[in-house]
Design a protein around this motif. Structure first.
Motif: not given
Length: 620
Positions: A185-186, A188-198, A359-372
């Motif tokens: 996902a575009p 994502t910083g340290d806080q995002g990495l910490l959230a993933r480990f959590a 749906t998850t990929a669309a929610a974090v901005g990797i793909i747009d709605a038409p592609t989804n």
């Protein structure tokens, strides 16, 4: 009259503000009318549900305008389906499948994922988007494959078990894939990495908590509920466990279906297993049918028409590449052509977990709605095409199907003796009973044999003894003694376990395949077992020594000695003494050979010889 009119008016007003029953009635009507019609046409129940959903949804007559809401509720059907599969997967069986789950499963997911990512790149998507598209399509529809295997009775076959193993691995794969989506996902910083480990820690905690509850709490919980002797309380408890496990995994970021599956596995050795299966089964069937209806409704024909070139190309390319890859992998791993081809066709579609990934990929901005929407339509169309592909495979490689003409199904039988399986063994076993004029109810699932038996005066009913409802219909609840005479080891043991848990007052006799199976049956609660070839082989050997000059008395003594030593070895093995049983066998044989040669027997020397043997294991 005025009062009555007012009452009717108030009732109508209350109904207007109450539950809207139109969608419920429409969905039930679609299942009741459409599915039997498709079954009668030989097209299968899954295709019937999908077609009915397409007709009712926004792309059809639009009686249901929000298929997403229906799909969210209907996913509980998949959850309950996985719970029932888990009930059949005892930890020992699951451990026995570990090589297929983590070997065959990982190989198929990895290779198919790489190939489908390449196909996505060739179709013009960026590498990251192509990876998401391809990996979503790798996740085969558990609901469709399980339903098709279940309808054909192939879930317990070797081929079916391999597909179940792969499906389990694919369901597990959604967890790391969602983690990869978060990493890709575009912004994502340290806080995002910490959230993933959590999130990983929370997921592991949920698994450990469910294992603890399953091992320590669930059995006492159901024992307490059983003490109320209220069926509805047991049903509510079963639903609580299934939905509670699903909810625990959902809030932990895991798959609801995997939570239910794990709960089923933990309860697979419980004495309440069959009761739980019977309680959940009706809900599972209805909700799984609703899931297929919702998938059909979710197919947006407007989007498909607008992007028909890319969708049609994607469906053909992805299904073809995935099927070829699955076939080649299966053949390289020593599967037969028929098994490999069947697996390739059954598993060539995308699945319901692809919707979660997209749906998850669309929610974090990797793909747009038409592609989804394009990705989702591709997966749905592949799911719709799978039953049609199975029909094509059936014509290309026809399997013999049983005709029910002239065959009566078991229903309402009440004899004191129930015989399951009327093959060679069952036919002989029934003769002493019939000679004593006992009333015997006989069931078998071979329609050709049933018709042949009818021609010589035998009344055999059609029924599968591994199904609890069939056992009830065949009169197991009122039988004094039940004879299990089928020639399938796995099914014999399953029937014995069902009888032990559901009909504990009936005496059970069973045909065993070999020594190991005989031990398994005794531990499953049978009152008497006999190895199918043991007595005939003893008689055969006894006749051989008679023809070599032994008197009838000598032959009888020798046979009796063999039978007694076998009994002793069997008791040792029942106690877990495999090596002791093997040593006992070798010592007995050594003593017999020494006596035959006129040699004085030295027990200490025999013991030492046996101790130095590298083959002191009891035969089966």
């Amino acid at each position: 009259m005025r009062v009555a009119g007012e009452a009717v008016g108030h009732a109508a007003e209350a109904a207007a503000h109450g539950i809207d029953l139109v969608p419920v009635v429409v969905l039930l009507a679609a299942g009741v009318i459409g599915v039997p019609l498709f079954k009668r046409l030989g097209l299968g129940s899954v295709l019937g549900y999908l077609a009915a959903g397409l007709l009712l949804g926004p792309s059809g007559i639009a009686l249901i305008t929000d298929p997403g809401a229906v799909l969210s509720a209907a996913e509980l059907g998949v959850v309950m389906f996985l719970f029932i599969i888990g009930l059949e997967m005892e930890p020992s069986k699951l451990w026995a499948l570990r090589k297929q789950i983590f070997g065959l499963g990982i190989i198929q997911v990895t290779i198919c994922g790489a190939l489908l990512t390449g196909v996505g790149i060739l179709l013009g998507f960026t590498p990251v988007v192509a990876f998401i598209f391809g990996m979503g399509f790798v996740l085969t529809s558990t609901a469709i494959v399980m339903q098709l295997l279940g309808e054909r009775g192939d879930l317990v076959t070797d081929s079916g078990q391999k597909m179940v193993s792969i499906l389990l691995l694919e369901d597990l794969a959604i967890v790391p894939l969602l983690g990869v989506v978060a990493i890709l996902a575009p912004h994502t910083g340290d806080q995002g990495l910490l959230a993933r480990f959590a999130g990983i820690g929370i997921a592991l905690g949920a698994v450990l908590l469910l294992i603890f509850l399953g091992r320590r709490i669930m059995n006492p919980f159901f024992a307490l509920l059983a003490g109320t002797k209220l069926r509805e309380v047991m049903t509510a408890g079963a639903l609580l466990v299934v939905l509670g496990a699903a909810l625990l995994f959902q809030v932990s970021g895991l798959s609801m279906a995997m939570g239910a599956f794990l709960a089923g596995v933990l309860l697979s050795t419980s004495t309440f297993r069959h009761q739980l299966e019977a309680d959940v089964e009706p809900f599972r069937g209805i909700l799984l049918g609703l899931f297929f209806l919702a998938v059909g409704m979710s197919l947006d024909l407007a989007i498909a028409a607008e992007n028909w070139i890319i969708i049609a190309t994607s469906v053909v390319a992805y299904m073809l590449v995935k099927a070829i890859a699955i076939y080649v992998i299966a053949r390289l791993l020593k599967s037969s052509h028929g098994e490999a081809l069947e697996r390739a066709v059954l598993m060539s579609q995308g699945g319901e977990f692809a919707f979660v990934l997209y749906t998850t990929a669309a929610a974090v901005g990797i793909i747009d709605a038409p592609t989804n929407a394009i990705f989702t339509a591709t997966v749905i169309i592949s799911m719709v095409l799978t039953p049609l592909a199975i029909i094509g495979l059936r014509f290309a490689m026809p399997k013999s199907t049983q005709s029910m003409e002239g065959v009566e199904e078991a229903d309402g039988l009440s004899s004191k003796i129930l015989l399951i399986g009327f093959g060679r063994f069952g036919q002989i076993a029934s003769q002493p009973l019939l000679a004593m004029r006992h009333s015997v109810s006989i069931i078998d699932n071979d329609t050709e044999m049933i018709r042949a038996a009818a021609q010589i005066g035998f009344k055999i009913y059609y029924g599968d003894g591994t199904r609890l409802d069939i056992l009830h219909a065949a009169g197991a609840g009122s039988a004094d003694i039940i004879l299990v005479c089928i020639d399938n080891k796995t099914n014999t043991t399953r029937i014995a376990e069902l009888l032990r848990d559901e009909f504990p007052l009936a005496k059970v006799m069973a045909r065993a395949f070999d020594r190991g199976h005989a031990i398994e049956l005794i531990r499953a609660g049978v009152d008497f077992q006999i190895r199918e070839s043991f007595e005939s082989a003893l008689a055969f050997g006894g006749e051989a020594i008679r023809r070599l000059g032994a008197t009838a008395e000598e032959a009888d003594d020798v046979v009796a000695g063999v039978r007694e030593r076998d009994r002793q070895r069997f008791e040792l093995q029942m106690a877990g003494g495999e090596q002791m049983a093997g040593r006992h066998l070798l010592i007995s044989n050594a003593e017999d050979q020494a006596r035959e040669g006129g040699v004085a027997v030295d027990p200490e020397q025999v013991e030492e010889t046996v101790a130095n043997s590298t083959h002191a294991s009891a035969p089966v």
